[in-house]
Write an enzyme that holds these catalytic residues in place. Structure first.
Site, PDB file in Angstrom:
ATOM      1  N   PRO A   1      -4.248  -1.016   1.549  1.00  0.00           N
ATOM      2  CA  PRO A   1      -4.138   0.253   2.267  1.00  0.00           C
ATOM      3  C   PRO A   1      -5.497   0.871   2.529  1.00  0.00           C
ATOM      4  CG  PRO A   1      -3.602   0.555  -0.042  1.00  0.00           C
ATOM      5  CD  PRO A   1      -3.759  -0.916   0.169  1.00  0.00           C
TER       6      PRO A   1
ATOM      7  N   VAL B   1      -1.036  -2.595  -6.761  1.00  0.00           N
ATOM      8  CA  VAL B   1      -1.467  -3.498  -5.692  1.00  0.00           C
ATOM      9  C   VAL B   1      -1.323  -2.841  -4.328  1.00  0.00           C
ATOM     10  CG1 VAL B   1      -1.018  -5.713  -4.569  1.00  0.00           C
ATOM     11  CG2 VAL B   1      -0.953  -5.547  -7.060  1.00  0.00           C
ATOM     12  N   GLU B   2      -0.263  -2.065  -4.151  1.00  0.00           N
ATOM     13  CA  GLU B   2      -0.005  -1.442  -2.854  1.00  0.00           C
ATOM     14  C   GLU B   2      -1.026  -0.365  -2.505  1.00  0.00           C
ATOM     15  OE1 GLU B   2       1.948  -2.214  -0.546  1.00  0.00           O
ATOM     16  OE2 GLU B   2       3.436  -3.528  -1.467  1.00  0.00           O
ATOM     17  N   SER B   3      -1.282   0.547  -3.430  1.00  0.00           N
ATOM     18  CA  SER B   3      -2.067   1.730  -3.084  1.00  0.00           C
ATOM     19  C   SER B   3      -3.156   2.079  -4.088  1.00  0.00           C
ATOM     20  CB  SER B   3      -1.136   2.939  -2.960  1.00  0.00           C
ATOM     21  OG  SER B   3      -0.590   3.277  -4.242  1.00  0.00           O
TER      22      SER B   3
END
Length: 210
Positions: A69, A107-109
Site C-alpha cells: 500500500p 502485510v497489507e498495510s
C-alpha cells in the site's frame, strides 16, 4: 508450500442441482457462519456475486488486496495496540485467529489505518471498494469497520475453501476467480505467492509469541 488450516468446518453449501441462473443470497451471522438461500426471508441477506461459471460459493467483485500500500499523504501510522480491541472482537465474532488478522494486517498495510494502495485498496485490511460494500462496510477508513470487514471476508473465504489457509490467503490477495482459474491452487502470480508466504510466516511467528 505446506498447508495450514484455520481448523473450522465448511459452513453453508449451495444446494445441489440449483439452476446456474438462479439468484443466490447470503449473510454471515453473529457466530461467523455463512448462510445461503435462493428465497431469502431475513433482512440481512445480500445477493451473492458468482463467477461466470456459476460454481463459486462467493467471489469478490475484484481482487481484494495488494501487498504494497501507498501511505497516506500525512504519513499517519498508529501503534498496533490502538487496534488490539477491534482485532480481538472481530476474531471472536468471525472465529478467525487473532494471529491471522495481525499477519494479514501487517502485510497489507503495516498497521497504517490510512494506507491506500495504487489499486484503491483502503485501510488496515486493504479493502477494495466493492469488497467493502459487500462486507457491509460503510466507511472503509474507519478502523473498526475495516477490521470487521476484513475478518468477515476471511471467514467467508475460509468457509469456501474448507478452512485451507493457503487458498484463503491467495483468494484474499488475488481474488477467488484467480484461485479457480489456477485449479484451486495458489495462482502463478509472484506477488500472490510472496504474499501467502509472508502472511503464513508472520502468522506462525505471532502464534509462537514472537
Amino acid at each position: 508450500m505446506s498447508r495450514a488450516h484455520i481448523g473450522l468446518a465448511l459452513a453453508g453449501l449451495l444446494a445441489a442441482g440449483r439452476s446456474a441462473a438462479a439468484d443466490v443470497y447470503s449473510f454471515v451471522d453473529a457466530e461467523g457462519v455463512v448462510h445461503f438461500s435462493n428465497a431469502p426471508t431475513d433482512a440481512r441477506y445480500r445477493k451473492v456475486n458468482r463467477g461466470s461459471g456459476g460454481t463459486g460459493v462467493y467471489r469478490s467483485p475484484a481482487p481484494q488486496a495488494r501487498a504494497r500500500p501507498v501511505a497516506a499523504a500525512n504519513g499517519s501510522r498508529m501503534s498496533l495496540e490502538v487496534w488490539r480491541e477491534h482485532i480481538r472482537q472481530a476474531a471472536e465474532k468471525y472465529r478467525v485467529p487473532e494471529e491471522l488478522l495481525l499477519a494479514v494486517m501487517a502485510v497489507e498495510s503495516n498497521f497504517d489505518h490510512q494506507a491506500l494502495s495504487e489499486k484503491g485498496a483502503m485501510g488496515l485490511m486493504q479493502l477494495m471498494p466493492g469488497t467493502a460494500k459487500e462486507m457491509y462496510v460503510t466507511d472503509a477508513w474507519d478502523p473498526a469497520q475495516n477490521i470487521d470487514g476484513g475478518a468477515r471476508y476471511l471467514r467467508i473465504l475460509a468457509n469456501q475453501y474448507g478452512g485451507d489457509m493457503v487458498k484463503t490467503l491467495a483468494a484474499y490477495n488475488a481474488g477467488p476467480d484467480a484461485v479457480r482459474r489456477a485449479g484451486g491452487a495458489v495462482p502463478g502470480i509472484p506477488e500472490t505467492q510472496e504474499y501467502v508466504r509472508k502472511v503464513l510466516a508472520l502468522y506462525h511467528s505471532y502464534k509462537n509469541g514472537r
